[in-house]
Design an enzyme around this catalytic site. Sequence first.
Site, PDB file in Angstrom:
ATOM      1  N   ASP A   1       0.770  -1.214   0.201  1.00 43.92           N
ATOM      2  CA  ASP A   1      -0.135   0.006  -0.009  1.00 43.92           C
ATOM      3  C   ASP A   1       0.818   1.302  -0.116  1.00 43.92           C
ATOM      4  OD1 ASP A   1      -2.297   1.467  -0.065  1.00 43.92           O
ATOM      5  OD2 ASP A   1      -2.606   1.169   2.128  1.00 43.92           O
TER       6      ASP A   1
ATOM      7  N   ARG B   1       0.346   7.959  -2.729  1.00 44.92           N
ATOM      8  CA  ARG B   1       0.752   8.607  -1.595  1.00 44.92           C
ATOM      9  C   ARG B   1       2.114   8.892  -2.128  1.00 44.92           C
ATOM     10  NH1 ARG B   1      -1.300   6.168   3.302  1.00 44.92           N
ATOM     11  NH2 ARG B   1      -1.968   4.241   1.913  1.00 44.92           N
TER      12      ARG B   1
ATOM     13  N   ARG C   1      -0.654   9.782  -9.651  1.00 43.56           N
ATOM     14  CA  ARG C   1      -0.634   8.309  -8.801  1.00 43.56           C
ATOM     15  C   ARG C   1      -0.103   7.508  -9.667  1.00 43.56           C
ATOM     16  NH1 ARG C   1      -4.083   7.338  -4.724  1.00 43.56           N
ATOM     17  NH2 ARG C   1      -4.264   5.303  -5.590  1.00 43.56           N
TER      18      ARG C   1
ATOM     19  N   HIS D   1       2.565   3.564  -8.821  1.00 38.89           N
ATOM     20  CA  HIS D   1       2.509   2.101  -9.092  1.00 38.89           C
ATOM     21  C   HIS D   1       3.530   1.930 -10.198  1.00 38.89           C
ATOM     22  CE1 HIS D   1      -1.737   2.480  -7.599  1.00 38.89           C
ATOM     23  NE2 HIS D   1      -2.104   3.256  -8.668  1.00 38.89           N
TER      24      HIS D   1
ATOM     25  N   ARG E   1     -11.903   2.666  -8.195  1.00 40.64           N
ATOM     26  CA  ARG E   1     -11.211   3.690  -8.610  1.00 40.64           C
ATOM     27  C   ARG E   1     -11.578   4.149 -10.030  1.00 40.64           C
ATOM     28  NH1 ARG E   1      -5.381   2.275  -5.827  1.00 40.64           N
ATOM     29  NH2 ARG E   1      -5.996   1.829  -3.750  1.00 40.64           N
TER      30      ARG E   1
ATOM     31  N   LEU F   1      10.363 -20.941  -4.674  1.00 46.37           N
ATOM     32  CA  LEU F   1       9.302 -19.809  -3.989  1.00 46.37           C
ATOM     33  C   LEU F   1       8.010 -20.024  -4.696  1.00 46.37           C
ATOM     34  CD1 LEU F   1       8.768 -17.155  -2.349  1.00 46.37           C
ATOM     35  CD2 LEU F   1       9.294 -16.094  -4.205  1.00 46.37           C
TER      36      LEU F   1
ATOM     37  N   SER G   1      -8.038  -4.825   5.097  1.00 46.55           N
ATOM     38  CA  SER G   1      -8.795  -4.438   3.806  1.00 46.55           C
ATOM     39  C   SER G   1      -8.961  -5.512   2.988  1.00 46.55           C
ATOM     40  CB  SER G   1      -7.779  -3.496   2.969  1.00 46.55           C
ATOM     41  OG  SER G   1      -7.489  -2.475   3.625  1.00 46.55           O
TER      42      SER G   1
END
Length: 249
Positions: free
Chosen positions: A29, A33, A42, A46, A80, A140, A205
Amino acid sequence: MVFFRQKNRDLSDKIDKNKLPIHIGIIMDGNGRWAQKRGMMRFYGHKAGVNAVREVVKASRELGIKYLTLYAFSTENWKRPKEEVNFLMDLLVEYLSKEVDELNKNNVLINFIGDISVLPEKCKIEIDRAQNVTKNNSGLVLNIALNYGGRDEIVKAVKKICTKILNKELSIEEITEQTISENLYTKNQPDPDLIIRTSGEKRLSNFLLWQSAYSELWFTEVLWPDFGKEHLIEAILYYQTRQRRFGGV
Ligand code: IPE
Ligand code: IPE
Ligand code: MG
């Protein structure tokens, strides 16, 4: 640079290899910001967040983590603006088309959790490819949570279980916690030992609601694009200080 590498080595030396979390979940998250703080759109956040994904996947492999679940897009993120949703979908396609071969070379098994059936076709093509190419890998396990919601996952599990009952493959008396677990996207995987959330928010969330019953939680103010190996190590060191009682004494 040398200094940072040295610092990471010093820190990872402190990790007790016998007490590693087997499964780590991360709520990535703070991208928006991060960008806004720099006076940028924004989207840039990302894009920068992808570098953090790359670094954390690599660090998880190096540290010997067996399962890593990254929360990339929630069932609520459709709220969004359309442009942002489209950008995130395109970013996923770009990430997968660029990274899958490298991840495959590194023995990573890529697995998607969430309802991918409603995603744009271009995403589904890359998702299928990523899962197919890496399906026999034994290193993994990288779960990418995409259009994922813990409540939606439980609703889907309930529907699957009801269908089995209607088909007489299962009786109501036979339903146990195991039955629920086996009908989630994470079937056959251990529950997360450690859940990390960046950007200072202290909530789940809708992430791994059923599976997080006894997870240790670690929150940091660091925004996702700034997250790196040293933060992952910090979280693991915190985890190793916890006494996990699972309701016992
Ligand atoms: C996390 O960053 C990425 C996704 C949810 C896709 P955000 O986009 O939520 O960034 P903030 O929380 O607005 O800063
Ligand atoms: C959670 O972040 C979802 C992902 C990281 C993919 P959000 O930014 O969507 O969560 P809220 O809205 O702050 O709870
Ligand atoms: Mg957010």
